[in-house]
Design a protein around this motif. Structure first.
Motif, PDB file in Angstrom:
ATOM      1  N   UNK A  47       0.853  -1.178   0.000  1.00 45.82           N
ATOM      2  CA  UNK A  47       0.000   0.000   0.000  1.00 45.82           C
ATOM      3  C   UNK A  47       0.896   1.237   0.000  1.00 45.82           C
ATOM      4  N   UNK A  48       0.766   2.083  -1.016  1.00 44.78           N
ATOM      5  CA  UNK A  48       1.523   3.329  -1.089  1.00 44.78           C
ATOM      6  C   UNK A  48       0.814   4.389  -0.260  1.00 44.78           C
ATOM      7  N   UNK A  49       1.559   5.004   0.645  1.00 44.50           N
ATOM      8  CA  UNK A  49       0.982   6.008   1.533  1.00 44.50           C
ATOM      9  C   UNK A  49       1.585   7.371   1.201  1.00 44.50           C
ATOM     10  N   UNK A  50       0.715   8.372   1.077  1.00 45.09           N
ATOM     11  CA  UNK A  50       1.124   9.735   0.751  1.00 45.09           C
ATOM     12  C   UNK A  50       0.723  10.682   1.875  1.00 45.09           C
ATOM     13  N   UNK A  51       1.520  11.720   2.060  1.00 47.01           N
ATOM     14  CA  UNK A  51       1.137  12.831   2.923  1.00 47.01           C
ATOM     15  C   UNK A  51       0.737  13.941   1.957  1.00 47.01           C
ATOM     16  N   UNK A  52      -0.541  14.349   2.011  1.00 50.29           N
ATOM     17  CA  UNK A  52      -1.041  15.301   1.025  1.00 50.29           C
ATOM     18  C   UNK A  52      -2.082  16.226   1.631  1.00 50.29           C
ATOM     19  N   UNK A  53      -2.551  17.157   0.820  1.00 52.43           N
ATOM     20  CA  UNK A  53      -3.543  18.127   1.262  1.00 52.43           C
ATOM     21  C   UNK A  53      -4.949  17.651   0.905  1.00 52.43           C
ATOM     22  N   UNK A  54      -5.877  17.837   1.826  1.00 48.79           N
ATOM     23  CA  UNK A  54      -7.295  17.591   1.574  1.00 48.79           C
ATOM     24  C   UNK A  54      -7.999  18.939   1.689  1.00 48.79           C
ATOM     25  N   UNK A  55      -8.722  19.335   0.657  1.00 48.29           N
ATOM     26  CA  UNK A  55      -9.329  20.666   0.631  1.00 48.29           C
ATOM     27  C   UNK A  55     -10.649  20.689   1.383  1.00 48.29           C
ATOM     28  N   UNK A  56     -10.806  21.721   2.190  1.00 44.05           N
ATOM     29  CA  UNK A  56     -12.049  21.989   2.906  1.00 44.05           C
ATOM     30  C   UNK A  56     -12.319  23.474   2.769  1.00 44.05           C
ATOM     31  N   UNK A  57     -13.411  23.938   3.323  1.00 42.82           N
ATOM     32  CA  UNK A  57     -13.763  25.349   3.189  1.00 42.82           C
ATOM     33  C   UNK A  57     -14.710  25.552   2.034  1.00 42.82           C
ATOM     34  N   UNK A  58     -15.205  26.759   1.933  1.00 47.52           N
ATOM     35  CA  UNK A  58     -16.198  27.049   0.901  1.00 47.52           C
ATOM     36  C   UNK A  58     -15.540  27.506  -0.395  1.00 47.52           C
ATOM     37  N   UNK A  59     -16.360  27.694  -1.400  1.00 43.56           N
ATOM     38  CA  UNK A  59     -15.894  28.129  -2.714  1.00 43.56           C
ATOM     39  C   UNK A  59     -15.207  29.494  -2.589  1.00 43.56           C
ATOM     40  N   UNK A  60     -13.985  29.573  -3.077  1.00 38.99           N
ATOM     41  CA  UNK A  60     -13.238  30.818  -2.998  1.00 38.99           C
ATOM     42  C   UNK A  60     -12.590  31.084  -1.659  1.00 38.99           C
ATOM     43  N   UNK A  61     -12.770  30.178  -0.700  1.00 40.62           N
ATOM     44  CA  UNK A  61     -12.206  30.337   0.640  1.00 40.62           C
ATOM     45  C   UNK A  61     -11.579  29.013   1.070  1.00 40.62           C
ATOM     46  N   UNK A  62     -10.461  28.621   0.450  1.00 41.14           N
ATOM     47  CA  UNK A  62      -9.901  27.304   0.728  1.00 41.14           C
ATOM     48  C   UNK A  62      -9.268  27.192   2.117  1.00 41.14           C
ATOM     49  N   UNK A  63      -9.338  25.995   2.649  1.00 43.38           N
ATOM     50  CA  UNK A  63      -8.694  25.621   3.904  1.00 43.38           C
ATOM     51  C   UNK A  63      -8.272  24.172   3.712  1.00 43.38           C
ATOM     52  N   UNK A  64      -7.051  23.848   4.058  1.00 42.78           N
ATOM     53  CA  UNK A  64      -6.542  22.507   3.784  1.00 42.78           C
ATOM     54  C   UNK A  64      -6.158  21.795   5.070  1.00 42.78           C
ATOM     55  N   UNK A  65      -6.369  20.491   5.074  1.00 38.86           N
ATOM     56  CA  UNK A  65      -5.854  19.628   6.131  1.00 38.86           C
ATOM     57  C   UNK A  65      -4.708  18.819   5.548  1.00 38.86           C
ATOM     58  N   UNK A  66      -3.649  18.670   6.318  1.00 41.98           N
ATOM     59  CA  UNK A  66      -2.529  17.837   5.899  1.00 41.98           C
ATOM     60  C   UNK A  66      -2.825  16.443   6.430  1.00 41.98           C
ATOM     61  N   UNK A  67      -3.020  15.498   5.520  1.00 40.32           N
ATOM     62  CA  UNK A  67      -3.445  14.159   5.906  1.00 40.32           C
ATOM     63  C   UNK A  67      -2.500  13.095   5.352  1.00 40.32           C
ATOM     64  N   UNK A  68      -2.515  11.950   6.014  1.00 42.14           N
ATOM     65  CA  UNK A  68      -1.818  10.761   5.537  1.00 42.14           C
ATOM     66  C   UNK A  68      -2.897   9.862   4.953  1.00 42.14           C
ATOM     67  N   UNK A  69      -2.746   9.505   3.674  1.00 41.73           N
ATOM     68  CA  UNK A  69      -3.791   8.735   3.001  1.00 41.73           C
ATOM     69  C   UNK A  69      -3.182   7.737   2.032  1.00 41.73           C
ATOM     70  N   UNK A  70      -3.965   6.707   1.730  1.00 41.36           N
ATOM     71  CA  UNK A  70      -3.596   5.756   0.682  1.00 41.36           C
ATOM     72  C   UNK A  70      -3.573   6.522  -0.636  1.00 41.36           C
ATOM     73  N   UNK A  71      -2.568   6.289  -1.441  1.00 35.43           N
ATOM     74  CA  UNK A  71      -2.412   7.020  -2.700  1.00 35.43           C
ATOM     75  C   UNK A  71      -3.595   6.812  -3.637  1.00 35.43           C
TER      76      UNK A  71
END
Length: 80
Positions: free
Chosen positions: A1-25
């Protein structure tokens, strides 16, 4: 299983907020993740970056590969 540390986008349109997550590629960008290790708010001045350094180093030690953007954020926050 390849694991990546990446950004997951949250927040509303035009107002981004990101979580840094560890996820399966293979999972979608905002889909299931294994662990959340921080946040990134590009709207704040200056940009707000919070990272749990212990978790980040632990996952990198286990072989998780950060994406280019996350690698830059980890360098800025002092983890790498």
């Amino acid at each position: 299983m390849a694991v990546k540390i990446r950004l997951a986008r949250h927040g509303s349109k035009g107002n981004p907020f990101y979580r840094i997550v560890v996820a399966d590629a293979r999972s979608p960008r905002d889909g299931a993740f294994i662990d959340r290790i921080g946040t990134y708010d590009p709207q704040a001045e200056p940009s707000a970056i919070t990272v749990d350094e212990e978790k980040a180093r632990d996952w990198i030690g286990k072989g998780a590969q950060p994406t280019d953007q996350v690698r830059n954020l980890l360098k800025i926050s002092g983890v790498l």
